[in-house]
Design an enzyme around this catalytic site. Sequence first.
Site, short mmCIF file in Angstrom:
data_model
loop_
_atom_site.label_atom_id
_atom_site.label_comp_id
_atom_site.label_asym_id
_atom_site.label_seq_id
_atom_site.Cartn_x
_atom_site.Cartn_y
_atom_site.Cartn_z
CD GLU A 265 0.19 -1.19 3.40
OE1 GLU A 265 0.25 -1.10 4.24
OE2 GLU A 265 0.14 -2.18 2.52
CG ASP A 307 18.31 20.63 -35.42
OD1 ASP A 307 19.11 20.65 -36.31
OD2 ASP A 307 17.64 21.95 -35.69
CG ASP A 581 14.42 24.70 -30.77
OD1 ASP A 581 14.10 24.26 -31.98
OD2 ASP A 581 15.49 25.34 -30.39
CG ASP A 585 11.21 20.34 -33.52
OD1 ASP A 585 11.22 19.54 -34.62
OD2 ASP A 585 11.94 21.18 -33.21
CG ASN A 649 8.19 -12.52 7.32
OD1 ASN A 649 8.73 -13.52 7.48
ND2 ASN A 649 8.64 -11.27 7.55
CG ASN A 674 1.93 -4.29 6.22
OD1 ASN A 674 2.73 -4.40 5.14
ND2 ASN A 674 1.01 -3.24 5.94
CG ASP A 678 4.59 -0.61 4.45
OD1 ASP A 678 5.39 -1.30 3.45
OD2 ASP A 678 3.20 -0.93 4.43
#
Length: 830
Positions: A265, A307, A581, A585, A649, A674, A678
């Site tokens: 998560e 270029d 640029d 392009d 685990n 957990n 984390d």
Amino acid sequence: MTAPAAARDPPSRPEPGLSSEEAARRLDAYGRNEVVEHRRRSLAGKLVRRLASPLVAILLVASVISGALGDVVNAAIVMAIVLVSIVVEMFQTERSEHAAEALRARVALVATVRRDDAWREVPRADVVPGDVLRLEAGDLVPADAALLASNDLHVNEAAMTGESLPVEKQAGDGVLLGSSVVSGTATARVTATGAATSFGGIAQVLQHRRPPSEFERGIARFGAFILRVVLFLALFVFVVAAANHHGTLESLMFAVALAVGLTPEFLPMITTVTLSRGATQMARAHVIVKDLAAIQNFGSMDVLCSDKTGTLTAGEMEVEQYVDPRGQPSERPLLLAYINSYFESGIDNPVDVAIRRHGKLDPIDAAILRHDHPDISGFRKLDEIPFDFERRRVSVVAARGEAGILITKGASESVLAACTHYEAGGERRALDAEARRIAKAADDAMCARGLRVIAVASRAVAPHGTYTKRDERDLVLAGYLAFADPTRADAREAIEQLRRDGIEVKVLTGDNAIVSRHVCGEVGISTEEMLTGDEIAAMTDPALVQRVERAKVFARVAPAQKTRILLALKARGRVVGFLGDGINDAPSLHTADIGISVAGATDVAREAADIVLLEPGLGTLSDGVRAGRRALGNITKYLLMGTSSNFGNMFSMAGASAFLPFLPMLPKQVLLNNFLYDLSQITIPTDRVDQTQLREPRRWDIALIRRFMIWVGPVSSIYDFLTFYVMLRVFHAGPVLFHTGWFVESLATQTAVIFVIRTAGNPLRSRPSAPLVLTTLAVIAVGCLLPYSPLAHGLGFEPLPAGYFAFLAGTVVTYLVLVEVVKRRLLGRA
């Protein structure tokens, strides 16, 4: 040289604009000028969304039911752990998103509007109906508007109408959001903004989004895989636990807690924080990331197409030479070019800037039109035929009195194709085959010196209303202008550094083959294999795919051909970057895996780009590429952690529930385990990455992650089952002591393994970052101390015997050694 009378800017007395107060009122009334308004979700909204996650919602509902049945303490602990976990994730993510938005704001597009009787630049999102806009070549039209005045305005409306050719607009005509100005200037009053525009209506229906990157697709595949495993294990554990008479509600909470533990998560948070940190590091290297997901593609890039002007060369041209068609010095082409450049309303490019600057410094004899006039004052502009990449030339029609002249400048071969005569030494002659050969030889001689050459031609015309491409005929070739654009001092070293980083540089230029060969040779790019635009035009797409890999330089290519080259490289499995640029392009910037532009580029190019360089040249790219690779490397560490020890685990919990007479861990302990795990990982974004991972492009490797899960996960489970045996047979543990011993062992092994997994080499020779060491050791310490704290009873823990910690130390050390052995075999096989 005296300036012509005609002005280059829009009318000097613009329509009155809005006051700042009125603009603010209209912004409140009409909303921000965004086609699809991006409102930041409030913290409360984000909290509700996170709580609405199916796993979290089930867990919270089960906790409420458990509390209602009398187990208030356990229910409160579970809910507290869930909420703290969510708050930590939201805080880290929110901070990183703010940092990313601040970087994007540095390159946000602006619009020029009339406010408080002065022209001001404001963010495009702040443009409101009634604003008076100033439009110039290269601008994106920021809203629907009606033209008040225009000067040779040509607009590309391909995004709205599909028409690829520019459309001329005059006062009274409308311009639409989504179109871009190709040439000319104008003022316009805004009639609609945001979703009320014509383009907004389409966008609201389509909600167009760019295709997901390889990284985003990989994350999605990984998430789908984890979801299938989570659902299977959660259902299996629930059935087994309920069958062993652990109680339906307790079994449900344990199964859901296990599912939460299996779910990474924190992955979105770790990804956002890592990419945001990478974007911040890139900003220090003068590289601004507009889309965080683009960082991974930047790190994976193995070929860069660019270029040469402004990247290999300085991009600041100087007029070096002006000659007649025979190659003899002549001021006539310079004067004609000066008139053309002065009146031209397209984007200022280095050629026009150099011509105008040289003309002002070096007054020249203007006897080409009226021998009795020593200067060119009094000329007025009649019309303009804008530049396009099919013709490769631009024409301006000017007049003084009743005498009109059409002046054309552009690519030598394109201008010569429209000429029937030439003039040299004050005489006009037919441009026959021999004269063309001599003219081409003069052109080639200058190109061979690395000079950029344009041709200039003209013809007398009768002044009338409108001129078109058909008027570019029967021209008289006046000669050539040659420009010096020296190579950048850092170009060769920058290209060498990119090569060392595993990135091949290919040059896509509109210049001819002779100039391209000279410049590329100076900076160390091979020109043995070169393709020209004419050769590409004669090739099929499959043929281009076969040739594109060998060629390093592509000369005299049109914008559409650049896109074909990029597609051909992608068809060969390359991750392609494109640096551009210009107005034309934008399609190539969209086509490339990673579009790169520069701060001084046109609005069109900067809008299409994923990454914007604040400084010209290739020197800044290498640092940005390494930051991208560093970000990907750290995200991969988190995924490898989650699919190895943590996964092992959780598998052990599922297995233990089948034979133990009690739950292997209580639901609140699973969640706490957990959460602490984390928490130890949130500093991964600060960690160092192996130099070997920075030296070459890195791609998303889902196969490596699966291999780690298959091989390292079971190693973790082996040590878990060893702990089960020791706790039951050696320490004769009951449920509470068993829960405590396994909680500490599982937390210690699955967090400490980061020191092995974080590097592909010897972990003793690769120093982790101080924050990562601190959080990892702190979490292990917290796990060891919890059984002795006042919280122990509420969490279901009890003090562990002294002999347990000797076992724990041996377990952690041997586990890390075994994981190191497996890791080396896996990476050796990869």
